[in-house]
Each structure stands twice: as C-alpha cells, then as structure tokens.
Design a protein around this motif. Structure first.
Motif, PDB file in Angstrom:
ATOM      1  N   ALA A  49       0.825  -1.215   0.000  1.00 25.61           N
ATOM      2  CA  ALA A  49       0.000   0.000   0.000  1.00 25.61           C
ATOM      3  C   ALA A  49       0.855   1.258   0.000  1.00 25.61           C
ATOM      4  CB  ALA A  49      -0.926  -0.002   1.206  1.00 25.61           C
ATOM      5  N   ARG A  50       0.498   2.188  -0.876  1.00 27.92           N
ATOM      6  CA  ARG A  50       1.128   3.504  -0.902  1.00 27.92           C
ATOM      7  C   ARG A  50       0.168   4.569  -0.403  1.00 27.92           C
ATOM      8  NH1 ARG A  50       5.896   3.957  -4.403  1.00 27.92           N
ATOM      9  NH2 ARG A  50       6.401   1.851  -5.029  1.00 27.92           N
ATOM     10  N   SER A  51      -1.089   4.162  -0.197  1.00 31.72           N
ATOM     11  CA  SER A  51      -2.106   5.041   0.365  1.00 31.72           C
ATOM     12  C   SER A  51      -3.165   4.157   1.023  1.00 31.72           C
ATOM     13  CB  SER A  51      -2.745   5.915  -0.713  1.00 31.72           C
ATOM     14  OG  SER A  51      -3.599   5.141  -1.531  1.00 31.72           O
ATOM     15  N   VAL A  52      -4.023   4.768   1.797  1.00 26.51           N
ATOM     16  CA  VAL A  52      -5.099   4.024   2.455  1.00 26.51           C
ATOM     17  C   VAL A  52      -5.988   3.361   1.406  1.00 26.51           C
ATOM     18  CG1 VAL A  52      -7.137   4.237   3.936  1.00 26.51           C
ATOM     19  CG2 VAL A  52      -5.038   5.452   4.532  1.00 26.51           C
ATOM     20  N   ALA A  53      -6.178   4.011   0.265  1.00 21.41           N
ATOM     21  CA  ALA A  53      -7.018   3.452  -0.802  1.00 21.41           C
ATOM     22  C   ALA A  53      -6.474   2.131  -1.336  1.00 21.41           C
ATOM     23  CB  ALA A  53      -7.153   4.462  -1.934  1.00 21.41           C
ATOM     24  N   ASP A  54      -5.172   1.889  -1.168  1.00 18.35           N
ATOM     25  CA  ASP A  54      -4.566   0.644  -1.651  1.00 18.35           C
ATOM     26  C   ASP A  54      -4.802  -0.535  -0.717  1.00 18.35           C
ATOM     27  OD1 ASP A  54      -3.516   2.010  -3.855  1.00 18.35           O
ATOM     28  OD2 ASP A  54      -1.625   2.433  -2.819  1.00 18.35           O
ATOM     29  N   LEU A  55      -5.296  -0.270   0.478  1.00 19.52           N
ATOM     30  CA  LEU A  55      -5.543  -1.333   1.450  1.00 19.52           C
ATOM     31  C   LEU A  55      -6.825  -2.079   1.111  1.00 19.52           C
ATOM     32  CD1 LEU A  55      -4.761   0.668   4.706  1.00 19.52           C
ATOM     33  CD2 LEU A  55      -3.314  -1.110   3.673  1.00 19.52           C
ATOM     34  N   ASP A  56      -6.915  -3.330   1.563  1.00 21.51           N
ATOM     35  CA  ASP A  56      -8.164  -4.065   1.377  1.00 21.51           C
ATOM     36  C   ASP A  56      -9.230  -3.477   2.303  1.00 21.51           C
ATOM     37  OD1 ASP A  56      -8.101  -5.363   3.972  1.00 21.51           O
ATOM     38  OD2 ASP A  56      -6.761  -6.885   3.136  1.00 21.51           O
ATOM     39  N   PRO A  57     -10.502  -3.784   2.088  1.00 18.76           N
ATOM     40  CA  PRO A  57     -11.576  -3.166   2.883  1.00 18.76           C
ATOM     41  C   PRO A  57     -11.427  -3.353   4.399  1.00 18.76           C
ATOM     42  CG  PRO A  57     -12.507  -4.235   0.954  1.00 18.76           C
ATOM     43  CD  PRO A  57     -11.048  -4.607   0.996  1.00 18.76           C
ATOM     44  N   ALA A  58     -11.002  -4.515   4.843  1.00 17.71           N
ATOM     45  CA  ALA A  58     -10.849  -4.745   6.288  1.00 17.71           C
ATOM     46  C   ALA A  58      -9.757  -3.852   6.867  1.00 17.71           C
ATOM     47  CB  ALA A  58     -10.542  -6.217   6.565  1.00 17.71           C
ATOM     48  N   ALA A  59      -8.663  -3.701   6.149  1.00 19.07           N
ATOM     49  CA  ALA A  59      -7.566  -2.845   6.610  1.00 19.07           C
ATOM     50  C   ALA A  59      -7.985  -1.376   6.592  1.00 19.07           C
ATOM     51  CB  ALA A  59      -6.328  -3.064   5.755  1.00 19.07           C
ATOM     52  N   ARG A  60      -8.736  -0.961   5.573  1.00 16.97           N
ATOM     53  CA  ARG A  60      -9.234   0.419   5.529  1.00 16.97           C
ATOM     54  C   ARG A  60     -10.150   0.697   6.714  1.00 16.97           C
ATOM     55  NH1 ARG A  60      -9.774  -0.494  -0.077  1.00 16.97           N
ATOM     56  NH2 ARG A  60     -12.042  -0.645   0.107  1.00 16.97           N
ATOM     57  N   VAL A  82      -9.898  -0.646   9.701  1.00 18.18           N
ATOM     58  CA  VAL A  82      -9.020  -0.458  10.864  1.00 18.18           C
ATOM     59  C   VAL A  82      -8.483   0.969  10.879  1.00 18.18           C
ATOM     60  CG1 VAL A  82      -6.810  -1.126  11.913  1.00 18.18           C
ATOM     61  CG2 VAL A  82      -8.376  -2.902  11.076  1.00 18.18           C
ATOM     62  N   ILE A  83      -7.994   1.440   9.750  1.00 15.06           N
ATOM     63  CA  ILE A  83      -7.455   2.804   9.662  1.00 15.06           C
ATOM     64  C   ILE A  83      -8.545   3.818   9.978  1.00 15.06           C
ATOM     65  CG2 ILE A  83      -6.470   4.545   8.116  1.00 15.06           C
ATOM     66  CD1 ILE A  83      -4.460   2.369   8.947  1.00 15.06           C
ATOM     67  N   ARG A  84      -9.739   3.642   9.443  1.00 14.62           N
ATOM     68  CA  ARG A  84     -10.849   4.566   9.707  1.00 14.62           C
ATOM     69  C   ARG A  84     -11.172   4.585  11.196  1.00 14.62           C
ATOM     70  NH1 ARG A  84     -11.763   8.796   8.170  1.00 14.62           N
ATOM     71  NH2 ARG A  84     -11.049   8.021   6.202  1.00 14.62           N
ATOM     72  N   THR A  85     -11.166   3.422  11.844  1.00 14.08           N
ATOM     73  CA  THR A  85     -11.449   3.349  13.280  1.00 14.08           C
ATOM     74  C   THR A  85     -10.394   4.103  14.074  1.00 14.08           C
ATOM     75  OG1 THR A  85     -12.536   1.208  12.961  1.00 14.08           O
ATOM     76  CG2 THR A  85     -11.894   1.769  15.211  1.00 14.08           C
ATOM     77  N   ILE A  86      -9.143   3.974  13.683  1.00 14.24           N
ATOM     78  CA  ILE A  86      -8.057   4.706  14.346  1.00 14.24           C
ATOM     79  C   ILE A  86      -8.267   6.211  14.187  1.00 14.24           C
ATOM     80  CG2 ILE A  86      -5.584   5.250  14.177  1.00 14.24           C
ATOM     81  CD1 ILE A  86      -5.166   2.218  13.527  1.00 14.24           C
TER      82      ILE A  86
END
Length: 186
Positions: free
Chosen positions: A53-64, A66-70
């Motif tokens: 991943a080079r950005s949050v958009a490159d993450l899979d939905p589950a990882a995104r 986690v980032i949104r929750t943070i």
C-alpha cells in the motif's frame, strides 16, 4: 468525528506479543476511566495488503476499516516494540499512510516495550516527534517497559504509576475535548 471509542494500536509484527498485551491493558484502563468502549489492533490486523500500500485506498476493505477506526477514535494508545532503537518499520508504514490532519488534536498515550533500559528513550526520541508532526495531543507521560518490569505478566508498581499518570493526563484531554465539542454544538 468521534466514535466513542478508545483505540489501541500496537506495532508488533508477531503474535503473541507482550507489546500488544501492554497496549491492551492501558487501552482498557483508559476506556474504563473515560466511560468509553475500546478496541485494540496491531500491524497483523491490516493483513497482507499493507506491504504494497502507498495510500489508504490501496488497502483491502478490512484494513481500511481499521485505519478509519483509528482516525475516528476519541483517543489512541500507541505502542511499539523497540527494534534497533526505534519503532518497527511496518508500524511506521501504517502511520505513513495517514494524512497529516488525521490525528490533529487527538489525545494519544505513548507506550513502548523493549529488551532493556538502553531503549527507554524510544518514546521520547522516536514516537513523540512522530506524533508531534501530526499535531496530536500526546500526554506528557509516556511509558516504556522492559521485560523485567513485568512479573507473571503484571506490570511493576513503577510502571503502574506511570500508566496511572498518563491515564489521568489523557482523561483530562478527552474531557476537555468533549466539553469543547458540546459548546461548539450549541
């Protein structure tokens, strides 16, 4: 945006992890003190999409998620094992994916674990400047613990003292932000 949640994030890259257990205990205590819910994530929770991943958009939905929750948390408890005098590389990669405004004003308690006292300044020389860049409200008290600071998994009285001090500071910041948000909503 608030989600009435205290989020712990640990930079451990393997499980089981003493760092994650420590972050969990501090996160749970802060949530209890603040009357909020809590959840703890670690690097492993971001899965295999993290490394490319080079950005949050490159993450899979589950990882995104986690980032949104943070990002949406009321406060964070951040921890990393110390690796060669600093936080882990994948931990830094996660933080690098965040926009500089994502953590602005967010209360953060810093923790780190390591093999001995020679790594104790990792919280002051590595983690604190990193989150200062994001303009987060990092508590004045940070907590570093080595293996000898635990007996049967329980922190020593000295470490507990630092934890309680940091929790008091974080709770004060959380309460002030809550009051400020209520005033702004009127």
């Amino acid at each position: 945006m608030s989600n009435n949640l205290i989020v712990g994030f640990s930079g451990n890259i393997s499980r089981p992890s003493s760092t994650k257990r420590f972050v969990e205990s501090v996160t749970e205590a802060l949530a209890k003190q603040s009357g909020l819910q809590h959840v703890v994530f670690d690097v492993e929770d971001l899965g295999s999409s993290l490394t490319a991943a080079r950005s949050v958009a490159d993450l899979d939905p589950a990882a995104r998620k986690v980032i949104r929750t943070i990002i949406e948390a009321d406060a964070l408890v951040i921890g990393s094992p110390t690796y060669k005098g600093s936080y882990t590389g994948l931990f830094k990669h996660v933080i690098d994916l965040l926009d500089p405004s994502d953590l602005r004003g967010k209360p953060i308690v810093l923790t780190a674990t390591g093999g001995g006292d020679r790594h104790s300044l990792v919280v002051e020389h590595q983690l604190r400047p990193l989150f200062a860049f994001f303009e987060a409200f990092v508590t004045p008290t940070a907590i570093y613990a080595s293996g000898r600071d635990f007996t049967d998994g329980a922190p020593s009285p000295a470490i507990l003292g630092r934890v309680h001090q940091a929790l008091g500071e974080a709770a004060m910041i959380i309460n002030a932000r809550s009051i400020s948000a209520a005033i702004a909503a009127e």
